[in-house]
Design a protein around this motif. Structure first.
Motif, PDB file in Angstrom:
ATOM      1  N   ALA A 103       4.128  -1.830  -9.338  1.00  0.00           N
ATOM      2  CA  ALA A 103       3.198   0.283  -8.748  1.00  0.00           C
ATOM      3  C   ALA A 103       2.149   0.151  -9.802  1.00  0.00           C
ATOM      4  CB  ALA A 103       4.279   0.989  -9.308  1.00  0.00           C
ATOM      5  N   ALA A 104       1.392   1.107  -8.648  1.00  0.00           N
ATOM      6  CA  ALA A 104       0.366   1.851  -8.647  1.00  0.00           C
ATOM      7  C   ALA A 104       0.231   3.266  -7.705  1.00  0.00           C
ATOM      8  CB  ALA A 104      -0.728   0.614  -8.344  1.00  0.00           C
ATOM      9  N   HIS A 105      -0.336   3.625  -9.038  1.00  0.00           N
ATOM     10  CA  HIS A 105      -0.892   4.977  -7.958  1.00  0.00           C
ATOM     11  C   HIS A 105      -1.435   4.983  -6.123  1.00  0.00           C
ATOM     12  CE1 HIS A 105      -2.348   8.944  -6.552  1.00  0.00           C
ATOM     13  NE2 HIS A 105      -1.769   9.493  -7.340  1.00  0.00           N
ATOM     14  N   SER A 106      -0.756   5.402  -5.639  1.00  0.00           N
ATOM     15  CA  SER A 106      -0.976   5.069  -4.628  1.00  0.00           C
ATOM     16  C   SER A 106      -2.564   5.393  -3.821  1.00  0.00           C
ATOM     17  CB  SER A 106      -0.249   6.280  -3.410  1.00  0.00           C
ATOM     18  OG  SER A 106      -0.315   8.208  -3.219  1.00  0.00           O
ATOM     19  N   SER A 107      -3.693   6.052  -4.553  1.00  0.00           N
ATOM     20  CA  SER A 107      -5.174   6.443  -4.496  1.00  0.00           C
ATOM     21  C   SER A 107      -5.404   5.104  -4.927  1.00  0.00           C
ATOM     22  CB  SER A 107      -5.188   7.404  -5.343  1.00  0.00           C
ATOM     23  OG  SER A 107      -5.305   6.857  -6.802  1.00  0.00           O
ATOM     24  N   LEU A 108      -4.901   4.262  -5.245  1.00  0.00           N
ATOM     25  CA  LEU A 108      -5.153   2.948  -6.291  1.00  0.00           C
ATOM     26  C   LEU A 108      -4.295   1.076  -5.729  1.00  0.00           C
ATOM     27  CD1 LEU A 108      -5.643   4.017  -9.468  1.00  0.00           C
ATOM     28  CD2 LEU A 108      -6.930   3.685  -8.218  1.00  0.00           C
ATOM     29  N   THR A 109      -4.606   1.346  -4.666  1.00  0.00           N
ATOM     30  CA  THR A 109      -3.150   0.628  -3.713  1.00  0.00           C
ATOM     31  C   THR A 109      -3.432  -1.056  -4.148  1.00  0.00           C
ATOM     32  OG1 THR A 109      -4.948   1.018  -1.703  1.00  0.00           O
ATOM     33  CG2 THR A 109      -2.760   2.090  -1.540  1.00  0.00           C
ATOM     34  N   ASN A 110      -5.395  -1.392  -4.366  1.00  0.00           N
ATOM     35  CA  ASN A 110      -6.042  -2.496  -4.415  1.00  0.00           C
ATOM     36  C   ASN A 110      -5.653  -2.552  -5.823  1.00  0.00           C
ATOM     37  OD1 ASN A 110      -7.507  -0.561  -5.756  1.00  0.00           O
ATOM     38  ND2 ASN A 110      -8.894  -1.654  -6.520  1.00  0.00           N
ATOM     39  N   ARG A 111      -4.549  -2.165  -6.986  1.00  0.00           N
ATOM     40  CA  ARG A 111      -4.494  -2.552  -8.219  1.00  0.00           C
ATOM     41  C   ARG A 111      -2.995  -3.096  -8.280  1.00  0.00           C
ATOM     42  NH1 ARG A 111      -7.954   1.310 -12.242  1.00  0.00           N
ATOM     43  NH2 ARG A 111      -9.822   0.627 -11.748  1.00  0.00           N
ATOM     44  N   GLY A 112      -2.131  -1.962  -6.825  1.00  0.00           N
ATOM     45  CA  GLY A 112      -1.086  -3.042  -7.100  1.00  0.00           C
ATOM     46  C   GLY A 112      -0.523  -3.767  -5.974  1.00  0.00           C
ATOM     47  N   LEU A 113       1.366  -3.750  -5.484  1.00  0.00           N
ATOM     48  CA  LEU A 113       1.684  -5.107  -5.054  1.00  0.00           C
ATOM     49  C   LEU A 113       2.602  -4.085  -4.496  1.00  0.00           C
ATOM     50  CD1 LEU A 113       1.247  -8.118  -3.930  1.00  0.00           C
ATOM     51  CD2 LEU A 113       2.592  -8.361  -5.365  1.00  0.00           C
ATOM     52  N   ASN A 114       2.262  -3.986  -2.901  1.00  0.00           N
ATOM     53  CA  ASN A 114       3.253  -3.462  -1.940  1.00  0.00           C
ATOM     54  C   ASN A 114       5.041  -4.305  -1.391  1.00  0.00           C
ATOM     55  OD1 ASN A 114       4.918  -1.677  -0.222  1.00  0.00           O
ATOM     56  ND2 ASN A 114       3.238   0.012  -0.045  1.00  0.00           N
ATOM     57  N   ALA A 115       5.739  -4.045  -2.585  1.00  0.00           N
ATOM     58  CA  ALA A 115       7.118  -4.564  -2.002  1.00  0.00           C
ATOM     59  C   ALA A 115       7.504  -4.699  -1.242  1.00  0.00           C
ATOM     60  CB  ALA A 115       8.218  -4.399  -2.883  1.00  0.00           C
ATOM     61  N   ILE A 116       7.516  -3.267   0.123  1.00  0.00           N
ATOM     62  CA  ILE A 116       8.422  -2.662   0.871  1.00  0.00           C
ATOM     63  C   ILE A 116       7.962  -3.815   2.058  1.00  0.00           C
ATOM     64  CG2 ILE A 116       8.429  -0.846   2.605  1.00  0.00           C
ATOM     65  CD1 ILE A 116       9.377   1.042   0.317  1.00  0.00           C
ATOM     66  N   GLU A 117       6.149  -3.435   2.050  1.00  0.00           N
ATOM     67  CA  GLU A 117       5.123  -3.615   2.859  1.00  0.00           C
ATOM     68  C   GLU A 117       5.893  -5.727   3.349  1.00  0.00           C
ATOM     69  OE1 GLU A 117       1.918  -0.439   3.071  1.00  0.00           O
ATOM     70  OE2 GLU A 117       1.354  -2.628   2.724  1.00  0.00           O
ATOM     71  N   ILE A 159      10.184   4.618  -5.232  1.00  0.00           N
ATOM     72  CA  ILE A 159      10.340   5.793  -5.177  1.00  0.00           C
ATOM     73  C   ILE A 159       9.806   7.210  -5.177  1.00  0.00           C
ATOM     74  CG2 ILE A 159      10.979   4.108  -8.104  1.00  0.00           C
ATOM     75  CD1 ILE A 159       8.284   5.685  -9.004  1.00  0.00           C
ATOM     76  N   ALA A 160       8.616   6.974  -4.634  1.00  0.00           N
ATOM     77  CA  ALA A 160       7.821   8.547  -4.242  1.00  0.00           C
ATOM     78  C   ALA A 160       6.695   8.324  -3.240  1.00  0.00           C
ATOM     79  CB  ALA A 160       6.986   8.931  -5.387  1.00  0.00           C
ATOM     80  N   LEU A 161       6.258   8.853  -2.754  1.00  0.00           N
ATOM     81  CA  LEU A 161       5.815   8.568  -1.916  1.00  0.00           C
ATOM     82  C   LEU A 161       4.224   8.764  -1.990  1.00  0.00           C
ATOM     83  CD1 LEU A 161       4.838   8.974   1.323  1.00  0.00           C
ATOM     84  CD2 LEU A 161       3.732  11.592   0.755  1.00  0.00           C
ATOM     85  N   ASN A 162       3.568   8.839  -3.040  1.00  0.00           N
ATOM     86  CA  ASN A 162       2.436   8.090  -3.647  1.00  0.00           C
ATOM     87  C   ASN A 162       2.264   7.071  -4.573  1.00  0.00           C
ATOM     88  OD1 ASN A 162       3.818   9.577  -5.650  1.00  0.00           O
ATOM     89  ND2 ASN A 162       2.339  11.660  -6.475  1.00  0.00           N
ATOM     90  N   THR A 163       3.473   6.879  -4.954  1.00  0.00           N
ATOM     91  CA  THR A 163       3.470   5.254  -5.663  1.00  0.00           C
ATOM     92  C   THR A 163       3.935   3.739  -4.713  1.00  0.00           C
ATOM     93  OG1 THR A 163       4.381   6.421  -7.773  1.00  0.00           O
ATOM     94  CG2 THR A 163       5.112   4.657  -7.383  1.00  0.00           C
ATOM     95  N   VAL A 164       2.640   3.080  -4.848  1.00  0.00           N
ATOM     96  CA  VAL A 164       2.675   1.710  -4.460  1.00  0.00           C
ATOM     97  C   VAL A 164       4.050   1.603  -4.973  1.00  0.00           C
ATOM     98  CG1 VAL A 164       2.183  -0.313  -4.245  1.00  0.00           C
ATOM     99  CG2 VAL A 164       0.506   1.699  -4.240  1.00  0.00           C
TER     100      VAL A 164
END
Length: 400
Positions: free
Chosen positions: A200-214, A256-261
């Motif tokens: 999980a990460a803030h959607s403005s920092l996608t480079n710090r997260g890992l998108n499970a849905i994708e 969990i939210a639009l603005n969350t990875v």
């Protein structure tokens, strides 16, 4: 719905009354089936029969197995009459009558499970006094299972028990709705849950997260590619209503939210393989794709990435041999010699895998199963009574 104690119950006489009574028990797979099982057990024990119950781990569900001995008192060999007690939900369906209160209109008996498959079970129970009076030449076994509708989960315990006890039936008739026609094959059922774990990460920092849905979407697209391949290239068996192995993703949850990875995405997938097609090959292809293409990319983005696959249900296909005595007998009694194979699964494959030759034949049309205003025609009930009476009076030798 709450039931009176079995001591206060009046037992039905006719097959229609039996089916109506069975419908009154809400045995949706998510619920316990013990009220229905206790009612049937009380009835059979009052007929002098011994019942063997096998429970699930929770103790809230049970299979029931009972044997009507042969005229000589033998309890091994003979014929199994098999049916499942659970039904699918009615949630969100537009019924014109109470689904758990049977009603008769225009020659049809309506109610949840009327054709799938309390119709068959009701006929078998109505015939018990006749079996006892007729003293059949071979034993007749009654096998009623739980949780067939969620992947044939209950029957394996019952079948394992009868194998251990040396019951050794010569054949089995599974009474799924076939319009009283003979079905000699069905596909295997394989159901799985896939969990894709990201970070999980803030959607403005996608480079710090890992998108499970994708990444789950990539796996789902690969599953669709497998399905397209089977549809285009086979293998094929034109005797089936859907003549190739089918594969699909069916349910998905994540985020969990639009603005969350999203750090987790779960989805379920299933495949229904032709009986002579390996069920393991499909799962192996999916696992290989995950290991080769998905996990390395996930790990490059974040070290916490991982994928889990959990088996939910697995039941083998059926491919009944035409030379088996039970196949020939059912064909003769139904005067039906056409080769029919179906895409839906049943417990017949489990019996066959355990060494018990099996075929499928029962009242009702599968197109009515699982729908609102499910019904079985009174004519089909009468045909089933006639068929089972003749079957019970027949002899099924081993090894024919």
């Amino acid at each position: 719905m709450p039931q009176a104690s079995v001591a206060d119950q009046a037992y039905p006489n006719s097959a229609v009354d039996w089916i109506s009574k069975l419908i009154s028990f809400d045995t949706t797979s998510r619920l316990s089936n013990l009220d229905l099982i206790d009612f049937i057990r009380s009835y059979l024990e009052r007929q002098g029969l011994q019942c063997v119950l096998t429970h699930d781990r929770s103790g809230k569900k049970a299979n029931l197995f009972a044997t009507v001995p042969s005229a000589s008192g033998r309890t091994t060999g003979g014929i199994v009459l098999s049916g499942h007690t659970d039904v699918v939900p009615v949630d969100g369906q537009a019924w014109t009558s109470d689904p758990f209160a049977a009603s008769i209109r225009d020659g049809r008996l309506y109610g949840r499970g009327a054709c799938d498959m309390k119709g068959f079970i009701g006929v078998t129970l109505q015939l018990v006094p006749m079996m006892l009076q007729a003293r059949p030449a071979q034993p007749v076994h009654l096998a009623y299972s739980y949780d067939e509708e969620v992947g044939c989960v209950g029957a394996p315990g019952m079948i394992e028990d009868l194998v251990k006890r040396g019951v050794n039936p010569a054949g089995c008739v599974v009474g799924e709705p076939t319009s009283m026609r003979t079905i000699v094959a069905h596909k295997g059922i394989n159901a799985y849950r896939c969990r894709v774990h990201g970070h999980a990460a803030h959607s403005s920092l996608t480079n710090r997260g890992l998108n499970a849905i994708e990444y789950a979407a990539r796996i789902i697209c690969m599953i669709r590619d497998i399905a397209d391949g089977h549809k285009a290239d086979g293998p094929f068996d034109e005797a089936f209503d859907v003549p190739y192995t089918t594969v699909q993703a069916s349910m998905i949850r994540g985020g969990i939210a639009l603005n969350t990875v999203p750090d987790l995405c779960e989805f379920e997938f299933e495949y229904r393989n032709l009986p002579d097609t390996s069920s393991e090959e499909i799962l192996s292809r999916i696992r290989a794709y995950i290991d080769r293409d998905i996990l390395p990319r996930m790990k490059d983005e974040h070290p916490s990435g991982r994928v889990e696959i959990e088996e939910l249900a697995k039941s083998p296909g059926l491919d009944a041999a035409e030379q088996e005595a039970i196949t020939q007998l059912v064909r003769a009694l139904t005067n039906d010699h056409e080769v029919r194979k179906v895409a839906y699964g049943t417990e017949a494959g489990l019996f066959q895998k355990a060494g018990v030759p099996a075929v499928i034949c029962g009242p009702g049309n599968i197109e009515q199963a699982h729908r609102p205003d499910e019904y079985v025609t009174l004519d089909q009930i009468a045909q089933c009574e006639k068929f089972l009476a003749a079957l019970i009076g027949s002899q099924v030798p081993h090894g024919a």
